[in-house]
Design a protein around this motif. Structure first.
Motif, PDB file in Angstrom:
ATOM      1  N   LEU A   8       0.821  -1.345  -0.036  1.00 36.18           N
ATOM      2  CA  LEU A   8       0.082   0.006  -0.003  1.00 36.18           C
ATOM      3  C   LEU A   8       0.862   1.395  -0.115  1.00 36.18           C
ATOM      4  CD1 LEU A   8      -2.867  -0.914   2.458  1.00 36.18           C
ATOM      5  CD2 LEU A   8      -3.141  -0.244   0.301  1.00 36.18           C
ATOM      6  N   LEU A   9       1.904   1.297   0.866  1.00 37.32           N
ATOM      7  CA  LEU A   9       2.588   2.443   0.909  1.00 37.32           C
ATOM      8  C   LEU A   9       3.712   2.637  -0.198  1.00 37.32           C
ATOM      9  CD1 LEU A   9       3.910   2.142   4.780  1.00 37.32           C
ATOM     10  CD2 LEU A   9       2.266   3.864   3.692  1.00 37.32           C
ATOM     11  N   ALA A  10       4.076   1.658  -0.997  1.00 34.47           N
ATOM     12  CA  ALA A  10       4.764   1.484  -2.122  1.00 34.47           C
ATOM     13  C   ALA A  10       3.713   2.366  -3.344  1.00 34.47           C
ATOM     14  CB  ALA A  10       5.144   0.373  -2.565  1.00 34.47           C
ATOM     15  N   LYS A  11       2.516   2.316  -3.339  1.00 34.65           N
ATOM     16  CA  LYS A  11       1.625   2.828  -4.423  1.00 34.65           C
ATOM     17  C   LYS A  11       1.471   4.358  -4.276  1.00 34.65           C
ATOM     18  CE  LYS A  11      -1.998  -0.947  -4.596  1.00 34.65           C
ATOM     19  NZ  LYS A  11      -3.114  -1.404  -4.576  1.00 34.65           N
ATOM     20  N   HIS A  12       2.072   4.855  -3.135  1.00 38.57           N
ATOM     21  CA  HIS A  12       2.013   6.284  -3.017  1.00 38.57           C
ATOM     22  C   HIS A  12       3.386   7.020  -3.292  1.00 38.57           C
ATOM     23  CE1 HIS A  12       0.192  10.215  -2.202  1.00 38.57           C
ATOM     24  NE2 HIS A  12       1.098  10.552  -1.375  1.00 38.57           N
ATOM     25  N   PRO A  13       3.737   7.923  -4.096  1.00 40.74           N
ATOM     26  CA  PRO A  13       4.864   8.464  -4.652  1.00 40.74           C
ATOM     27  C   PRO A  13       5.716   9.259  -3.509  1.00 40.74           C
ATOM     28  CG  PRO A  13       3.213   9.711  -5.584  1.00 40.74           C
ATOM     29  CD  PRO A  13       2.337   8.817  -4.905  1.00 40.74           C
ATOM     30  N   ASP A  14       5.088   9.533  -2.394  1.00 41.08           N
ATOM     31  CA  ASP A  14       5.762  10.465  -1.418  1.00 41.08           C
ATOM     32  C   ASP A  14       5.259   9.938  -0.161  1.00 41.08           C
ATOM     33  OD1 ASP A  14       7.276  12.167  -0.126  1.00 41.08           O
ATOM     34  OD2 ASP A  14       6.212  14.079  -0.978  1.00 41.08           O
ATOM     35  N   VAL A  15       5.941   9.170   0.365  1.00 43.13           N
ATOM     36  CA  VAL A  15       5.506   8.564   1.796  1.00 43.13           C
ATOM     37  C   VAL A  15       6.937   8.674   2.728  1.00 43.13           C
ATOM     38  CG1 VAL A  15       4.975   6.415   3.267  1.00 43.13           C
ATOM     39  CG2 VAL A  15       4.198   6.772   0.697  1.00 43.13           C
ATOM     40  N   ARG A  16       6.666   9.207   4.176  1.00 43.03           N
ATOM     41  CA  ARG A  16       7.633   9.590   4.899  1.00 43.03           C
ATOM     42  C   ARG A  16       7.136   8.995   6.123  1.00 43.03           C
ATOM     43  NH1 ARG A  16       8.282  15.891   3.286  1.00 43.03           N
ATOM     44  NH2 ARG A  16       8.180  15.426   1.188  1.00 43.03           N
ATOM     45  N   ILE A  17       8.001   7.816   6.561  1.00 35.49           N
ATOM     46  CA  ILE A  17       7.536   6.739   7.564  1.00 35.49           C
ATOM     47  C   ILE A  17       8.353   7.281   8.994  1.00 35.49           C
ATOM     48  CG2 ILE A  17       7.608   4.402   8.218  1.00 35.49           C
ATOM     49  CD1 ILE A  17       7.641   3.728   5.316  1.00 35.49           C
ATOM     50  N   ASN A  18       7.500   7.446   9.841  1.00 37.99           N
ATOM     51  CA  ASN A  18       8.230   7.857  11.404  1.00 37.99           C
ATOM     52  C   ASN A  18       9.337   8.779  11.079  1.00 37.99           C
ATOM     53  OD1 ASN A  18       6.505   5.759  12.546  1.00 37.99           O
ATOM     54  ND2 ASN A  18       8.032   4.325  12.367  1.00 37.99           N
ATOM     55  N   ASN A  19       8.950   9.991  10.327  1.00 39.10           N
ATOM     56  CA  ASN A  19       9.956  10.870  10.244  1.00 39.10           C
ATOM     57  C   ASN A  19       9.595  11.994  11.380  1.00 39.10           C
ATOM     58  OD1 ASN A  19      11.545  13.060   9.601  1.00 39.10           O
ATOM     59  ND2 ASN A  19      10.925  13.116   7.312  1.00 39.10           N
ATOM     60  N   TYR A  20      10.299  11.931  12.483  1.00 37.53           N
ATOM     61  CA  TYR A  20       9.867  12.543  13.483  1.00 37.53           C
ATOM     62  C   TYR A  20      10.628  14.267  13.474  1.00 37.53           C
ATOM     63  CZ  TYR A  20       8.473   8.313  15.265  1.00 37.53           C
ATOM     64  OH  TYR A  20       7.976   7.222  15.361  1.00 37.53           O
ATOM     65  N   SER A  21      11.360  14.417  12.584  1.00 41.41           N
ATOM     66  CA  SER A  21      11.908  15.896  12.422  1.00 41.41           C
ATOM     67  C   SER A  21      10.917  16.906  11.518  1.00 41.41           C
ATOM     68  CB  SER A  21      13.162  15.652  11.489  1.00 41.41           C
ATOM     69  OG  SER A  21      12.779  15.317   9.958  1.00 41.41           O
ATOM     70  N   ASP A  22       9.764  16.229  11.021  1.00 37.91           N
ATOM     71  CA  ASP A  22       8.801  17.060  10.582  1.00 37.91           C
ATOM     72  C   ASP A  22       7.598  17.457  11.357  1.00 37.91           C
ATOM     73  OD1 ASP A  22       9.839  17.292   7.786  1.00 37.91           O
ATOM     74  OD2 ASP A  22       9.321  15.190   7.267  1.00 37.91           O
ATOM     75  N   ASP A  23       7.723  18.551  12.146  1.00 35.82           N
ATOM     76  CA  ASP A  23       6.863  19.098  13.075  1.00 35.82           C
ATOM     77  C   ASP A  23       5.514  19.380  12.163  1.00 35.82           C
ATOM     78  OD1 ASP A  23       7.887  18.127  15.324  1.00 35.82           O
ATOM     79  OD2 ASP A  23       8.934  19.948  15.551  1.00 35.82           O
ATOM     80  N   ILE A  24       4.402  19.571  12.555  1.00 34.77           N
ATOM     81  CA  ILE A  24       3.219  20.192  11.747  1.00 34.77           C
ATOM     82  C   ILE A  24       3.488  21.706  11.435  1.00 34.77           C
ATOM     83  CG2 ILE A  24       0.789  20.814  11.937  1.00 34.77           C
ATOM     84  CD1 ILE A  24       0.437  18.407  13.631  1.00 34.77           C
TER      85      ILE A  24
END
Length: 117
Positions: A8-24
């Motif tokens: 499923l995740l491979a189907k989307h072109p821009d997935v960031r997994i558990n990236n804790y450096s990107d605050d909202i």
């Protein structure tokens, strides 16, 4: 990670997994998805990915069972009950949320996605 989840995740072109450096506050546009391996959140993720189609909106995927996730959630005022909570973020602010959804909510997902175009 389960093979269905990886597919499923491979189907989307821009997935960031558990990236804790990107605050909202640093997200210009993106979708935050809170995943629980022990729940049925795969249903929500499947429908979210389907609703996105070819739209390239960054998907920030967080496994709620990762110990670092709790600190990240507290810092960013996110909450998860294991229902595939999904947050649409534009210019550092949450503009919409949805949880515990399925294929009957595709139109609502598409409308939320449009908030980020």
């Amino acid at each position: 990670m389960s093979s269905e989840l990886e597919l499923l995740l491979a189907k989307h072109p821009d997935v960031r997994i558990n990236n804790y450096s990107d605050d909202i506050v640093s997200i210009e546009k993106g979708i935050i998805f809170l995943y629980a391996n022990w729940s049925h959140a795969i249903v929500q993720l499947r429908n979210l990915i389907q609703s996105l189609g070819a739209i390239s909106i960054p998907l920030y995927f967080f496994d709620i069972d990762n110990p670092d996730s709790l600190r990240y959630f507290d810092k960013n005022e996110l909450r998860s009950d294991g229902w595939g909570e999904t947050y649409w973020v534009r210019d550092g602010k949450i503009v919409s949320t949805l949880k515990k959804y399925n294929s009957q909510n595709i139109e609502e997902l598409i409308l939320n996605n449009a908030l980020l175009k």
